[in-house]
Design a protein around this motif. Structure first.
Motif, PDB file in Angstrom:
ATOM      1  N   MET A   1      73.721  48.268  92.259  1.00 35.75           N
ATOM      2  CA  MET A   1      73.428  49.441  91.453  1.00 35.75           C
ATOM      3  C   MET A   1      72.895  50.575  92.339  1.00 35.75           C
ATOM      4  O   MET A   1      73.184  51.728  92.099  1.00 35.75           O
ATOM      5  CB  MET A   1      72.416  49.043  90.362  1.00 35.75           C
ATOM      6  N   THR A   2      72.114  50.215  93.338  1.00 38.93           N
ATOM      7  CA  THR A   2      71.553  51.215  94.243  1.00 38.93           C
ATOM      8  C   THR A   2      72.655  51.878  95.059  1.00 38.93           C
ATOM      9  O   THR A   2      72.613  53.095  95.291  1.00 38.93           O
ATOM     10  CB  THR A   2      70.526  50.556  95.189  1.00 38.93           C
ATOM     11  N   ILE A   3      73.646  51.095  95.439  1.00 39.65           N
ATOM     12  CA  ILE A   3      74.763  51.652  96.217  1.00 39.65           C
ATOM     13  C   ILE A   3      75.524  52.684  95.382  1.00 39.65           C
ATOM     14  O   ILE A   3      75.913  53.741  95.880  1.00 39.65           O
ATOM     15  CB  ILE A   3      75.694  50.520  96.688  1.00 39.65           C
ATOM     16  N   PHE A   4      75.688  52.368  94.105  1.00 45.07           N
ATOM     17  CA  PHE A   4      76.366  53.315  93.215  1.00 45.07           C
ATOM     18  C   PHE A   4      75.581  54.621  93.088  1.00 45.07           C
ATOM     19  O   PHE A   4      76.141  55.709  93.111  1.00 45.07           O
ATOM     20  CB  PHE A   4      76.562  52.679  91.835  1.00 45.07           C
TER      21      PHE A   4
END
Length: 68
Positions: A1-4
């Motif tokens: 989710m953080t990468i998104f």
């Protein structure tokens, strides 16, 4: 989710960057070339339509004083 979230932030950052490097130059506003009112030369004149009777014989209404 953080990468998104990071990818979205990078995409927004690159989307808002100024590619020309000219600084804060405002774009010219488009100006209208239309002159109102617009007239057309080959149109017929508008005519008022008069009401047409719905019966072929005259209808007589009593006068307000009761006389004819």
């Amino acid at each position: 989710m953080t990468i998104f979230a990071v990818a979205a932030a990078v995409a927004v950052g690159f989307g808002n960057s100024n590619a020309s490097g000219a600084g804060a130059v405002s774009a010219p506003k488009p100006q209208s070339t239309v002159h109102r009112p617009i007239h057309f030369d080959n149109t017929p004149a508008l005519r008022m339509q008069h009401p047409q009777p719905t019966v072929s014989y005259p209808v007589r209404f009593p006068s307000p004083q009761g006389q004819q």
